[in-house]
Design a protein around this motif. Structure first.
Motif, PDB file in Angstrom:
ATOM      1  N   SER A   1       1.753 -32.903   8.775  1.00  0.00           N
ATOM      2  CA  SER A   1       0.870 -31.911   8.154  1.00  0.00           C
ATOM      3  C   SER A   1       1.677 -30.700   7.693  1.00  0.00           C
ATOM      4  O   SER A   1       2.844 -30.535   8.052  1.00  0.00           O
ATOM      5  N   LYS A   2       1.040 -29.838   6.920  1.00  0.00           N
ATOM      6  CA  LYS A   2       1.719 -28.637   6.430  1.00  0.00           C
ATOM      7  C   LYS A   2       1.802 -27.554   7.499  1.00  0.00           C
ATOM      8  O   LYS A   2       2.704 -26.723   7.479  1.00  0.00           O
TER       9      LYS A   2
ATOM     10  N   VAL B   1       4.849 -29.318  11.314  1.00  0.00           N
ATOM     11  CA  VAL B   1       5.771 -30.212  10.615  1.00  0.00           C
ATOM     12  C   VAL B   1       6.593 -31.029  11.612  1.00  0.00           C
ATOM     13  O   VAL B   1       7.231 -30.485  12.512  1.00  0.00           O
TER      14      VAL B   1
ATOM     15  N   GLU C   1       4.267 -24.082  11.039  1.00  0.00           N
ATOM     16  CA  GLU C   1       4.449 -23.319   9.807  1.00  0.00           C
ATOM     17  C   GLU C   1       3.274 -22.367   9.624  1.00  0.00           C
ATOM     18  O   GLU C   1       2.134 -22.695   9.959  1.00  0.00           O
TER      19      GLU C   1
END
Length: 263
Positions: free
Chosen positions: A187-188, A191, A262
């Motif tokens: 996923s963003k 990570v 992130e």
């Protein structure tokens, strides 16, 4: 009203029949393998270094990779008459509880949960008292801290994954000459990535796996969830293996899995 009552009663009885009564297992208490504040008083007051020294004694006596930690449910039962009292050390250190692979001696917590704690009613036998655990966990000794260094468990199986440059691909090169590899299912916000450790030639893997198939067939991936891959748990799982990526050109990139949050 009568029909509703009979229908409710039918489903209630059916539900009771569907619930299978658990079999009961009785285990001995091993001083060096079965650790519990229910048995040993003031366990929580020990310092970190006290625990390290005690773990050295445990390793010396058990020659295993970890130990059982449990907390009793607060009740001491008496008067039970078990036909047999098992060694929990021998019971757990069975290949069916280890991570998949020929050499691994690392207990898979999920297998232990599914095939022991969720399957049986458990009692630990302490003299004429029987203790039922409210919580039972398996703790590994590794990594073992030694000064500024840490000792990792070397008894690991090796997994080879194809570096296809589509599902798993190089993201960037670091200043130290190593590279970072990402996977598409990460996923963003959280990570998952591999960091290169070294490059080796002339290895002879029995099988080179598709990382995409491996990830999506694992218990850490759920196609129906918005956040499909549990990156942290998958990373912890892979930490117990030696990992290589290869493009099939007789070069093998030894990597280590990591995760990062992130913004």
């Amino acid at each position: 009203m009568k029909i509703f009552f009979l229908t409710t009663l039918f489903f209630f009885i059916s539900g009771l029949k569907a619930q299978k009564k658990k079999d009961t297992l009785f285990f001995n208490i091993d001083k060096y393998y079965t650790i519990s504040p229910t048995i040993t008083s003031n366990l929580s007051q020990k310092t970190y270094w006290d625990k390290v020294e005690y773990e050295k004694e445990q390793i010396k006596h058990t020659k295993t990779n970890g130990y059982v930690f449990f907390i009793g449910d607060g009740f001491l039962t008496k008067g039970l008459k078990p036909k047999i009292i098992l060694s929990i050390k021998d019971f757990i250190e069975n290949r069916k509880f280890y991570l998949d692979g020929k050499y691994n001696k690392i207990v898979d917590e999920r297998k232990l949960q599914d095939s022991l704690t969720n399957k049986y009613t458990i009692f630990f036998v302490n003299g004429d008292e029987f203790i039922s655990p409210r919580q039972l966990l398996y703790y590994s000794y590794f990594p073992i801290r030694q000064g500024d260094k840490s000792i990792e468990n070397k008894m690991k199986d090796t997994l080879f994954f194809k570096l296809d440059n589509e599902y798993v691909y190089k993201s960037k090169d670091l200043n130290n000459g190593s590279s970072i590899y990402l996977i598409k299912d990460s996923s963003k916000s959280e990570v998952f990535y591999f960091q290169e450790l070294e490059r080796i030639n002339n290895l002879k893997p029995n099988e080179i796996l598709s990382l995409k198939k491996y990830v999506r067939a694992s218990r850490f991936y759920n196609e129906n969830d918005l956040h499909k891959l549990s990156e942290v748990y998958f990373m912890k799982f892979l930490k117990d293996y030696v990992i290589y990526l290869t493009s099939g050109k007789n070069e093998y990139i030894k990597v280590e899995p990591f995760t990062v949050m992130e913004d």
